[in-house]
Design an enzyme around this catalytic site. Sequence first.
Site, PDB file in Angstrom:
ATOM      1  N   ASP A 146       0.838  -1.201   0.000  1.00  0.00           N
ATOM      2  CA  ASP A 146       0.000   0.000   0.000  1.00  0.00           C
ATOM      3  C   ASP A 146       0.869   1.245   0.000  1.00  0.00           C
ATOM      4  O   ASP A 146       2.024   1.206   0.420  1.00  0.00           O
ATOM      5  CB  ASP A 146      -0.847   0.072   1.290  1.00  0.00           C
ATOM      6  CG  ASP A 146      -1.722  -1.143   1.468  1.00  0.00           C
ATOM      7  OD1 ASP A 146      -2.067  -1.772   0.468  1.00  0.00           O
ATOM      8  OD2 ASP A 146      -2.041  -1.447   2.646  1.00  0.00           O
TER       9      ASP A 146
HETATM   10  N1  URA Z   1      -1.180  -6.010   3.802  1.00  0.00           N
HETATM   11  C1  URA Z   1      -1.638  -4.750   3.875  1.00  0.00           C
HETATM   12  O1  URA Z   1      -2.642  -4.483   4.489  1.00  0.00           O
HETATM   13  N2  URA Z   1      -0.940  -3.783   3.233  1.00  0.00           N
HETATM   14  C2  URA Z   1       0.205  -4.016   2.554  1.00  0.00           C
HETATM   15  O2  URA Z   1       0.811  -3.083   2.010  1.00  0.00           O
HETATM   16  C3  URA Z   1       0.659  -5.342   2.505  1.00  0.00           C
HETATM   17  C4  URA Z   1      -0.050  -6.318   3.136  1.00  0.00           C
END
Ligand code: URA
Length: 235
Positions: free
Chosen positions: A106
């Site tokens: 993310d």
């Molecule tokens: N899980 C999440 O919630 N975000 C990420 O960036 C990776 C795994």
Amino acid sequence: MPVLTVERLLSQLGFGSRKESRGLVRMGLVEIAGVVLEDPFQELPVTPETIRVNGEDITTQMKLYVMLHKPLGIECSHNPQHHDSVFSLVPAHWQGMEIRSVGRLDVDSSGLLLLSNQGDFIHRVESPKKGTLKRYVATLARPFEKEQKAELTSGVMLKNEKRPVIARELKVLGERQVEIAIGEGLYHQVRRMFAAVGNHVETLHRISIGEVLLDPKLAPGEWRPLTEAEIASLS
Ligand code: URA
């Protein structure tokens, strides 16, 4: 397939628009096999293995396997909506070599991100069937309770998913800090898992994928090629 011309190849390799690529040729900055090219529209019946641009040899068929320390505030997309792209952190001409991220982090997550242009490698590492473990350190908004650990390690159901997901490994690092490993890579999976047990992830940092660890020598935004052993360990 359109005929491959010099200007098209340069543009695919990330040297700018077709117009900008024509400019490079007209300035005498482009060579193939030691010959300076004059005509940007020259057709290339086969893609040359290398092309020299402004004194630098560019390999057109390189297999790319890269680890990047993804900083916060950067998107894992070739067409980012609100932030810079992770692809702005690596050489521009890799975009023409179809480099992609292996899974995603993310915008507000940091840590180990793999990039490659090898579809079979990407597919293997992403495959939920293979279940390659991805490890994260999550810092939480509230103290991590025993019951939350029990729920996460026995499996939680996330909205819009068909099967429960499970913390394959879970280590408590502090009152509000947990190391967690998952085998899938569902959208926002770790954040959703902690939300499902009544907590909230404040920061999330990926430390490993399979046996490949984020190299501590890489500062946020830096990258290095994967070693042969690292590639083999994910195969
Ligand atoms: N899980 C999440 O919630 N975000 C990420 O960036 C990776 C795994």
